[in-house]
Write a protein that holds these residues in place. Sequence first.
Motif, PDB file in Angstrom:
ATOM      1  N   GLY A  56       0.820  -1.207   0.000  1.00 26.65           N
ATOM      2  CA  GLY A  56       0.000   0.000   0.000  1.00 26.65           C
ATOM      3  C   GLY A  56       0.851   1.252   0.000  1.00 26.65           C
ATOM      4  N   VAL A  57       0.167   2.410   0.065  1.00 25.62           N
ATOM      5  CA  VAL A  57       0.888   3.677   0.033  1.00 25.62           C
ATOM      6  C   VAL A  57       0.843   4.364   1.388  1.00 25.62           C
ATOM      7  CG1 VAL A  57       0.558   4.105  -2.433  1.00 25.62           C
ATOM      8  CG2 VAL A  57      -1.142   4.951  -0.811  1.00 25.62           C
ATOM      9  N   ILE A  58       1.925   5.058   1.708  1.00 20.77           N
ATOM     10  CA  ILE A  58       1.953   5.918   2.883  1.00 20.77           C
ATOM     11  C   ILE A  58       1.994   7.341   2.350  1.00 20.77           C
ATOM     12  CG2 ILE A  58       3.322   6.628   4.901  1.00 20.77           C
ATOM     13  CD1 ILE A  58       4.299   3.728   5.130  1.00 20.77           C
ATOM     14  N   ILE A  59       1.014   8.144   2.729  1.00 20.22           N
ATOM     15  CA  ILE A  59       0.863   9.482   2.171  1.00 20.22           C
ATOM     16  C   ILE A  59       1.220  10.522   3.232  1.00 20.22           C
ATOM     17  CG2 ILE A  59      -0.737  11.128   1.138  1.00 20.22           C
ATOM     18  CD1 ILE A  59      -2.506   8.745   0.335  1.00 20.22           C
ATOM     19  N   PRO A  60       2.406  11.149   3.143  1.00 23.37           N
ATOM     20  CA  PRO A  60       2.715  12.264   4.031  1.00 23.37           C
ATOM     21  C   PRO A  60       1.944  13.493   3.571  1.00 23.37           C
ATOM     22  CG  PRO A  60       4.714  11.292   3.116  1.00 23.37           C
ATOM     23  CD  PRO A  60       3.561  10.806   2.304  1.00 23.37           C
ATOM     24  N   VAL A  61       1.308  14.182   4.507  1.00 24.27           N
ATOM     25  CA  VAL A  61       0.587  15.408   4.179  1.00 24.27           C
ATOM     26  C   VAL A  61       1.047  16.487   5.143  1.00 24.27           C
ATOM     27  CG1 VAL A  61      -1.665  16.509   3.891  1.00 24.27           C
ATOM     28  CG2 VAL A  61      -1.419  14.053   3.510  1.00 24.27           C
ATOM     29  N   GLN A  62       1.568  17.553   4.581  1.00 24.76           N
ATOM     30  CA  GLN A  62       2.001  18.685   5.386  1.00 24.76           C
ATOM     31  C   GLN A  62       0.755  19.351   5.971  1.00 24.76           C
ATOM     32  OE1 GLN A  62       3.469  21.646   2.769  1.00 24.76           O
ATOM     33  NE2 GLN A  62       5.203  22.214   4.026  1.00 24.76           N
ATOM     34  N   ALA A  63       0.820  19.805   7.212  1.00 18.40           N
ATOM     35  CA  ALA A  63      -0.343  20.436   7.830  1.00 18.40           C
ATOM     36  C   ALA A  63      -0.492  21.868   7.328  1.00 18.40           C
ATOM     37  CB  ALA A  63      -0.171  20.407   9.336  1.00 18.40           C
ATOM     38  N   GLU A  64      -0.684  21.985   5.989  1.00 16.06           N
ATOM     39  CA  GLU A  64      -0.860  23.309   5.386  1.00 16.06           C
ATOM     40  C   GLU A  64      -1.935  23.235   4.309  1.00 16.06           C
ATOM     41  OE1 GLU A  64       2.602  25.470   4.451  1.00 16.06           O
ATOM     42  OE2 GLU A  64       3.414  25.137   6.449  1.00 16.06           O
ATOM     43  N   TYR A  65      -2.507  24.362   3.982  1.00 19.21           N
ATOM     44  CA  TYR A  65      -3.669  24.401   3.092  1.00 19.21           C
ATOM     45  C   TYR A  65      -3.373  23.833   1.696  1.00 19.21           C
ATOM     46  CZ  TYR A  65      -7.398  26.033   0.169  1.00 19.21           C
ATOM     47  OH  TYR A  65      -8.415  26.076  -0.737  1.00 19.21           O
ATOM     48  N   VAL A  80       0.278  10.264   7.017  1.00 15.96           N
ATOM     49  CA  VAL A  80       1.119  10.829   8.084  1.00 15.96           C
ATOM     50  C   VAL A  80       1.062  12.343   8.031  1.00 15.96           C
ATOM     51  CG1 VAL A  80       3.466  10.950   9.034  1.00 15.96           C
ATOM     52  CG2 VAL A  80       2.760   8.951   7.702  1.00 15.96           C
ATOM     53  N   ILE A  81       0.635  12.979   9.108  1.00 13.23           N
ATOM     54  CA  ILE A  81       0.609  14.438   9.157  1.00 13.23           C
ATOM     55  C   ILE A  81       1.984  14.917   9.571  1.00 13.23           C
ATOM     56  CG2 ILE A  81      -0.379  16.444  10.316  1.00 13.23           C
ATOM     57  CD1 ILE A  81      -3.009  14.791  10.489  1.00 13.23           C
ATOM     58  N   THR A  82       2.587  15.767   8.713  1.00 11.61           N
ATOM     59  CA  THR A  82       3.969  16.209   8.944  1.00 11.61           C
ATOM     60  C   THR A  82       4.058  17.724   9.146  1.00 11.61           C
ATOM     61  OG1 THR A  82       4.366  16.596   6.590  1.00 11.61           O
ATOM     62  CG2 THR A  82       4.844  14.377   7.411  1.00 11.61           C
ATOM     63  N   VAL A 110      -6.291  22.287   9.347  1.00  8.41           N
ATOM     64  CA  VAL A 110      -5.911  21.320   8.295  1.00  8.41           C
ATOM     65  C   VAL A 110      -5.955  19.901   8.852  1.00  8.41           C
ATOM     66  CG1 VAL A 110      -4.030  20.539   6.808  1.00  8.41           C
ATOM     67  CG2 VAL A 110      -4.565  22.964   6.940  1.00  8.41           C
ATOM     68  N   VAL A 111      -5.483  19.709  10.087  1.00  9.16           N
ATOM     69  CA  VAL A 111      -5.505  18.364  10.693  1.00  9.16           C
ATOM     70  C   VAL A 111      -6.942  17.856  10.776  1.00  9.16           C
ATOM     71  CG1 VAL A 111      -5.131  17.086  12.840  1.00  9.16           C
ATOM     72  CG2 VAL A 111      -3.339  18.571  11.955  1.00  9.16           C
ATOM     73  N   ARG A 112      -7.853  18.742  11.169  1.00  5.42           N
ATOM     74  CA  ARG A 112      -9.258  18.321  11.255  1.00  5.42           C
ATOM     75  C   ARG A 112      -9.762  17.895   9.883  1.00  5.42           C
ATOM     76  NH1 ARG A 112     -11.545  22.846  12.884  1.00  5.42           N
ATOM     77  NH2 ARG A 112     -10.271  22.763  14.765  1.00  5.42           N
ATOM     78  N   GLU A 113      -9.391  18.670   8.845  1.00  4.23           N
ATOM     79  CA  GLU A 113      -9.868  18.330   7.484  1.00  4.23           C
ATOM     80  C   GLU A 113      -9.278  16.994   7.015  1.00  4.23           C
ATOM     81  OE1 GLU A 113     -11.005  20.608   4.503  1.00  4.23           O
ATOM     82  OE2 GLU A 113     -10.784  22.592   5.404  1.00  4.23           O
TER      83      GLU A 113
END
Lengths: 257, 257
Positions: free
Chosen positions: A144-153, A183-185, A197-200
């Motif tokens: 599977g994939v691990i998706i890092p997402v920066q906590a920005e818009y 993963v929230i980065t 952004v974390v909530r979204e």
Amino acid sequence: SARVYALVNQKGGVGKTTTAVNLSAYLAQWGYRVLLVDLDPQANATSSLGVEKFHVQQGTYEALIGAAPVGTLLLRNPKWNLHLLPASPHLAGAEVELVGELARETKLRRALQPVLERFDYIFIDCPPSLGLLTLNGLVAATGGVIIPVQAEYLALEGLSLLMQTLRRVQSALEPNLDIRGVVITMYDGRTRLANDVVREIRDFFGDKVFRTLIPRSVRLAEAPSHGLPISVYAPRSLGGRAYAMLARELLEGDGLS
Amino acid sequence: SARVYALVNQKGGVGKTTTAVNLSAYLAQWGYRVLLVDLDPQANATSSLGVEKFHVQQGTYEALIGAAPVGTLLLRNPKWNLHLLPASPHLAGAEVELVGELARETKLRRALQPVLERFDYIFIDCPPSLGLLTLNGLVAATGGVIIPVQAEYLALEGLSLLMQTLRRVQSALEPNLDIRGVVITMYDGRTRLANDVVREIRDFFGDKVFRTLIPRSVRLAEAPSHGLPISVYAPRSLGGRAYAMLARELLEGDGLS
Ligand SMILES: Nc1ncnc2c1ncn2[C@@H]1O[C@H](COP(=O)(O)OP(=O)(O)OP(=O)(O)O)[C@@H](O)[C@H]1O
Ligand SMILES: Nc1ncnc2c1ncn2[C@@H]1O[C@H](COP(=O)(O)OP(=O)(O)OP(=O)(O)O)[C@@H](O)[C@H]1O
Ligand SMILES: [Mg+2]
Ligand SMILES: [Mg+2]
């Protein structure tokens, strides 16, 4: 046989390389057999581990075009028990070169086939695009994939494009492709923006989001300049401890630890 | 005729979009005729100006494939006097679709030709890769490239790959391609890392580096979530004032102001 995870997000600078390098390093130091594949022509994963990309004679590019078996292309750091399939600048040409090839999207999966039994984990660091290199990473990622997402818009904006691509790959190439986790980065809890952004992200992905939040921590940005993973450079820093926690959470979810 | 600048750096998340949007907005508000071209399938420049990318019927993709003259594809925000050639998700397919076309690298330059007299400045926001879309941006950038570089180690690593690509484009496609300037972004003067990197960038690029340093400022990351440029959202913030200074420095160097 190895769990193969691809670090994917076409949004740039969200922490794909930082997450791939540091998860790999912690798991390797805890005794798991780990291979890190650098699939990005920028070769950031390669240089983050202290390997000079211009000295790389053969690596991911040669594996993709089938010039040599992957087993002969691996570098190993005995101190950290970590294997690396390094990137060289040649890789920049692969996107265009592969377009005319048969079964161009499955080249990496086929190249990794012979070494799956030698590893517990294989992490693939993808470039910030949804071209042929990333498609190869997606098809090879049987875990599977691990998706890092920066906590920005702006990082949020790109998620729908990424989901569209995952669905296309699922229907055309790899029906089992799944999201292993998000993963929230670079989380900075003091800003309202980060918390919004974390909530979204949690609304969008639900329980796919790893509990561990990776904070913004300058030690994480410094470590690559020393050619060291955070687990060696500054394990007791905020960033170091967060990636150790994330590695433990990954093991737990995989039924190991 | 317009000065055409492309914002380029294959390293992701270094501030290409933020710089393209905010330079465009300040110059437009000061009365210059400005067009912003969103050449990134992520459509971050489009959404940073409050345009919903899924509502975009026609934009940069249609301009590239020659489906309609660019003049008919432009959106204009009367409040900020700024024109936008928006990106739509179709653009994601353009990289592969263009590969087999004749003169595939000069499509954007030819599409912009008829509107050059209507603008003083055209800024092209490129994706984080060195594929066909970015090549189109480089060939169209008759004024040169503006290279945002994040004050971090991994962003430095990518500069040699970028310079290699620029030289290849100069010898094969556009001999006049030049560097208009390098912008140091997300600078946090409190960290040693940032100061070390700034020194290296200045050693590498000399007087091509703009004097204005863009500081890390959360207002800049918030502005896109409101669909506003910083010149409207928070002009007196650190980030707002830095981009105003950069816009003035660009005008000065161009012999305007
Ligand atoms: N949690 C963090 N705190 C502070 N800095 C970070 C953190 N994670 C990553 N960085 C830094 O931010 C920059 C972007 O991270 P990284 O290069 O890992 O992202 P990426 O998604 O791999 O980028 P690209 O899209 O170019 O491949 C790097 O300079 C890195 O050192
Ligand atoms: N000076 C700054 N201070 C704080 N945040 C910033 C600054 N400049 C940009 N950002 C934020 O950092 C992130 C990356 O910036 P941006 O999207 O402009 O980079 P990019 O190079 O265009 O990325 P990509 O490679 O994905 O196109 C965005 O979330 C943006 O809002
Ligand atoms: Mg990376
Ligand atoms: Mg961008």
